[in-house]
Motif scaffolding. Structure first.
Motif, mmCIF file in Angstrom:
data_model
loop_
_atom_site.group_PDB
_atom_site.id
_atom_site.type_symbol
_atom_site.label_atom_id
_atom_site.label_comp_id
_atom_site.label_asym_id
_atom_site.label_seq_id
_atom_site.Cartn_x
_atom_site.Cartn_y
_atom_site.Cartn_z
ATOM 1 N N VAL A 135 0.855 -1.178 0.000
ATOM 2 C CA VAL A 135 0.000 0.000 0.000
ATOM 3 C C VAL A 135 0.892 1.230 0.000
ATOM 4 C CG1 VAL A 135 -1.694 1.340 1.304
ATOM 5 C CG2 VAL A 135 -1.889 -1.151 1.206
ATOM 6 N N VAL A 136 0.572 2.190 -0.848
ATOM 7 C CA VAL A 136 1.328 3.434 -0.910
ATOM 8 C C VAL A 136 0.634 4.466 -0.027
ATOM 9 C CG1 VAL A 136 2.261 5.248 -2.374
ATOM 10 C CG2 VAL A 136 2.046 2.917 -3.270
ATOM 11 N N PHE A 137 1.284 4.843 1.079
ATOM 12 C CA PHE A 137 0.736 5.899 1.944
ATOM 13 C C PHE A 137 1.171 7.247 1.388
ATOM 14 C CE2 PHE A 137 1.391 8.875 5.506
ATOM 15 C CZ PHE A 137 0.064 9.023 5.898
ATOM 16 N N ALA A 138 0.186 8.121 1.070
ATOM 17 C CA ALA A 138 0.499 9.418 0.458
ATOM 18 C C ALA A 138 -0.046 10.570 1.279
ATOM 19 C CB ALA A 138 -0.031 9.466 -0.958
ATOM 20 N N GLY A 139 -0.093 10.411 2.600
ATOM 21 C CA GLY A 139 -0.493 11.498 3.490
ATOM 22 C C GLY A 139 -1.874 12.040 3.192
ATOM 23 N N PRO A 168 -1.796 20.181 6.041
ATOM 24 C CA PRO A 168 -0.814 20.641 7.041
ATOM 25 C C PRO A 168 -0.230 22.010 6.746
ATOM 26 C CG PRO A 168 -0.377 18.383 6.351
ATOM 27 C CD PRO A 168 -1.402 18.920 5.418
ATOM 28 N N THR A 169 -0.254 22.414 5.471
ATOM 29 C CA THR A 169 0.279 23.725 5.117
ATOM 30 C C THR A 169 -0.729 24.842 5.362
ATOM 31 O OG1 THR A 169 -0.467 23.673 2.812
ATOM 32 C CG2 THR A 169 1.633 22.605 3.316
ATOM 33 N N ASN A 170 -1.947 24.473 5.695
ATOM 34 C CA ASN A 170 -3.007 25.447 5.939
ATOM 35 C C ASN A 170 -3.881 24.953 7.091
ATOM 36 O OD1 ASN A 170 -4.902 27.479 5.834
ATOM 37 N ND2 ASN A 170 -5.857 26.769 3.932
ATOM 38 N N LEU A 270 2.264 9.454 12.385
ATOM 39 C CA LEU A 270 2.386 10.092 11.074
ATOM 40 C C LEU A 270 1.756 11.481 11.057
ATOM 41 C CD1 LEU A 270 1.690 7.030 8.750
ATOM 42 C CD2 LEU A 270 3.827 8.319 8.915
ATOM 43 N N VAL A 271 0.584 11.608 11.683
ATOM 44 C CA VAL A 271 -0.063 12.923 11.750
ATOM 45 C C VAL A 271 0.836 13.914 12.477
ATOM 46 C CG1 VAL A 271 -1.979 14.210 12.773
ATOM 47 C CG2 VAL A 271 -2.423 12.045 11.613
ATOM 48 N N LYS A 272 1.428 13.485 13.589
ATOM 49 C CA LYS A 272 2.313 14.361 14.365
ATOM 50 C C LYS A 272 3.539 14.764 13.545
ATOM 51 C CE LYS A 272 4.877 14.637 18.708
ATOM 52 N NZ LYS A 272 5.285 13.909 19.939
ATOM 53 N N LYS A 273 4.132 13.781 12.880
ATOM 54 C CA LYS A 273 5.329 14.057 12.096
ATOM 55 C C LYS A 273 5.055 15.043 10.966
ATOM 56 C CE LYS A 273 8.861 11.703 9.334
ATOM 57 N NZ LYS A 273 9.356 10.385 8.818
ATOM 58 N N ILE A 274 3.986 14.817 10.225
ATOM 59 C CA ILE A 274 3.676 15.696 9.092
ATOM 60 C C ILE A 274 3.305 17.092 9.573
ATOM 61 C CG2 ILE A 274 2.152 16.053 7.105
ATOM 62 C CD1 ILE A 274 1.790 13.005 6.996
ATOM 63 N N VAL A 278 5.854 19.812 8.630
ATOM 64 C CA VAL A 278 5.229 20.297 7.397
ATOM 65 C C VAL A 278 5.994 19.780 6.186
ATOM 66 C CG1 VAL A 278 4.137 22.284 6.278
ATOM 67 C CG2 VAL A 278 4.663 22.379 8.697
ATOM 68 N N LYS A 279 6.310 18.478 6.287
ATOM 69 C CA LYS A 279 6.973 17.796 5.187
ATOM 70 C C LYS A 279 6.259 16.472 4.920
ATOM 71 C CE LYS A 279 11.606 19.696 5.967
ATOM 72 N NZ LYS A 279 13.036 19.369 6.271
ATOM 73 N N PRO A 280 6.239 16.031 3.675
ATOM 74 C CA PRO A 280 5.582 14.757 3.365
ATOM 75 C C PRO A 280 6.224 13.587 4.110
ATOM 76 C CG PRO A 280 5.984 16.010 1.357
ATOM 77 C CD PRO A 280 6.733 16.712 2.455
#
Length: 551
Positions: A135-139, A168-170, A270-274, A278-280
């Motif tokens: 599975v490809v996770f793409a945020g 995440p950018t907004n 993953l939510v915390k990291k992104i 603010v990076k994929p």
């Protein structure tokens, strides 16, 4: 200049001149078009007993029977040939409903609606049978300058997993209040853009992580298994053969965590990291996935109800005026915890259906008294309007009376209340939105105004004729399926799109029956003139405005 046009226009002008003096017969037989008769019909059609008249459900069948019996009592004829019931035009409706769905991770079968949900719309008629070992996770699925979660990923023929919403950018977009329409619309457009970018990369399935999946009521999840109603025609047959761009499965946070196990991370991390960087954090995750679903075609019972009054003039009776209103509404509230479970649809469109019945009775009495219309009139209440103008579209494809002999369509859809723009104004109870009268025929528009000046003196508001109307009202009721055929139309409407629209609050107690009756009188007098004037209205225009969407 075309001589025929000159002569026809002259005849119409003479007709208008005669109309400056009220027609005593027209006035005499208008008596049934009154508020008391309106109440007697609407109090039944919009009662809780009729369960909101949803197409294909018991309440709509009850309404159809009621309307038929009224037509019979007036003396109208059922004109549908080769039918078990000549008052009913059977509408060929089908739905393609999910009969089963399955989802497994590494051989572990998950539970539908608890762990996942397969939306009907992304399942082809042939069903789904998808397998993958990664599975490809793409945020969040976002691809834009400075934050591209799709960069470097090969999504073709892959199973892709993304969050259902957020950016995440907004951060403000993620916290937009549901009552902030502009913010919600912007978020929706951004999401559609992201999905469009993913679709270009041709994945075979999309797993959408809904962080609120566990809080979503079961009835809302189950509702997604039912397919929308569709006409069983060539267009539908062609459409259902086209598979969706990709399958889509909504999954819970725990299901996503199960997929992520082999990667040594989880959704919270993953939510915390992104969010913090603010990076994929896109990555490929090893997991054996299977997705299955099956569909079945179900026929749906639905009828247009037709009552026919033959014209009295041997030379004109083959020409037909069609008067319409849709008798369906949206049915019962799906939430089992709702206090009021019936969307009564008193205004939408019990009021228009009532208007058709009032006119049918008035014209029938005129005929019985020897003053029937010269042209024939078809009184028709249609089903499936709330599902996409389906009943009127079916009639347009399967007309009982030849299209070339149909002189005009007068359509009533919501004529019983005062819309938002007129609330509290001095003239609030003396207007109607007149839509489409000038779109195809200058004659029809002028006739409408002359009739109004002579009899009812309502304010005719043409706001929704504006091609730039953002709500595109002209394309959102049954008259449009006649206009598409080049038949002149008038759509009568009260503009009520905020108060109780498609809500249980659209009840009989909120109807302004005096106003309903006055609007119905305008339609009656317009129909009287159309059915008796020497020449039919000339089609001298072509509406060039492309539809941008309907309800």
């Amino acid at each position: 200049m075309n001589k025929k046009f000159i002569y026809t226009s002259l005849a119409l002008a003479l007709s208008f001149g005669a109309m400056a003096q009220q027609d005593k017969n027209a006035m005499k037989f208008s008596a049934p078009v009154n508020k008391d008769r309106a109440y007697s019909h609407l109090s039944i059609l919009a009662s809780d007993e009729y369960e909101g008249r949803e197409t294909g459900k018991k309440g709509a069948w009850m309404a159809a029977e009621y309307i038929k019996k009224q037509f019979q009592s007036f003396g109208l004829v059922g004109p549908v040939k080769n039918s078990k019931d000549p008052y009913f035009q059977k509408v060929g409706l089908v739905s393609y409903d999910l009969t089963s769905s399955g989802f497994s991770i590494n051989g572990k079968a998950l539970q539908a609606y608890k762990d996942f949900n397969v939306p009907n719309g992304t399942v082809p008629v042939s069903g789904l049978n998808i397998s993958a070992n990664e599975v490809v996770f793409a945020g969040y699925g976002i691809s834009k300058e400075g934050f591209d979660e799709l960069n470097g990923l090969n999504l073709e023929d892959k199973v892709v997993m993304i969050f259902s919403a957020g950016d995440p950018t907004n951060p403000q977009a993620a916290t937009a209040q549901s009552n902030d329409r502009a913010a919600m619309r912007a978020a929706m457009m951004a999401r559609q853009k992201a999905l469009g970018e993913i679709a270009k990369r041709k994945p075979k399935a999309l797993l959408i992580i809904d962080l609120n999946f566990d809080k979503t009521p079961l009835w809302m999840k189950e509702a997604g298994a039912n397919g929308r109603l569709m006409l069983k025609n060539e267009a539908t047959a062609a459409a259902i053969q086209k598979s969706p761009a990709y399958a889509s499965v909504t999954i819970s946070k725990s299901t996503a965590d199960e997929i992520l196990k082999s990667s040594g991370t989880n959704i919270d991390a993953l939510v915390k990291k992104i969010t913090e960087t603010v990076k994929p954090a896109s990555q490929v995750v090893k997991a054996n996935i299977t997705i299955k679903a099956e569909k079945k075609e179900n026929e749906v019972r639905a009828e247009n109800v037709l009552g026919f009054l033959e014209g009295s003039d041997p030379k004109l009776k083959n020409e037909v005026l069609v008067v319409t209103g849709h008798y369906d509404h949206i049915g019962l509230v799906k939430d089992p915890n709702a206090k009021d479970k019936v969307n009564n649809g008193a205004d939408d469109d019990g009021s228009g259906t009532t208007g058709v019945l009032l006119l049918a009775e008035a014209f029938s009495k005129a005929k019985k008294a020897g003053n029937g219309p010269k042209r024939s009139i078809l009184f028709m209440t249609v089903c499936g309007e709330e599902k996409g103008l389906l009943g009127s579209e079916w009639y347009s494809e399967n007309p009982v009376f030849a299209v070339e002999n149909t002189i005009a369509n007068l359509n009533t859809d919501m004529i019983g209340r005062i819309g938002e723009e007129y609330l509290g104004k001095p003239d609030s109870a003396n207007y109607v939105y007149s839509i489409g009268s000038y779109k195809l025929s200058t004659d029809l528009g002028k006739l409408s105004e002359k009739v109004n000046d002579t009899y009812t003196k309502l304010k005719l508001d043409y706001k929704f004729d504006d091609p730039k109307d953002p709500q595109q009202i002209y394309y959102r009721s049954d008259h449009y399926n006649f206009a598409k055929l080049g038949i002149p139309v008038i759509f009568y409407y009260d503009g009520m799109l905020e108060q109780d629209y498609h809500q249980p609050g659209d009840e009989v107690s909120k109807i302004n029956f005096s106003l309903l009756a006055k609007r119905a009188q305008l339609i009656y007098y317009t129909a009287w003139e159309l059915a008796n004037m020497p020449n039919r209205p000339v089609v001298d225009k072509k509406d060039e405005t492309p539809p941008r969407g309907r309800n």
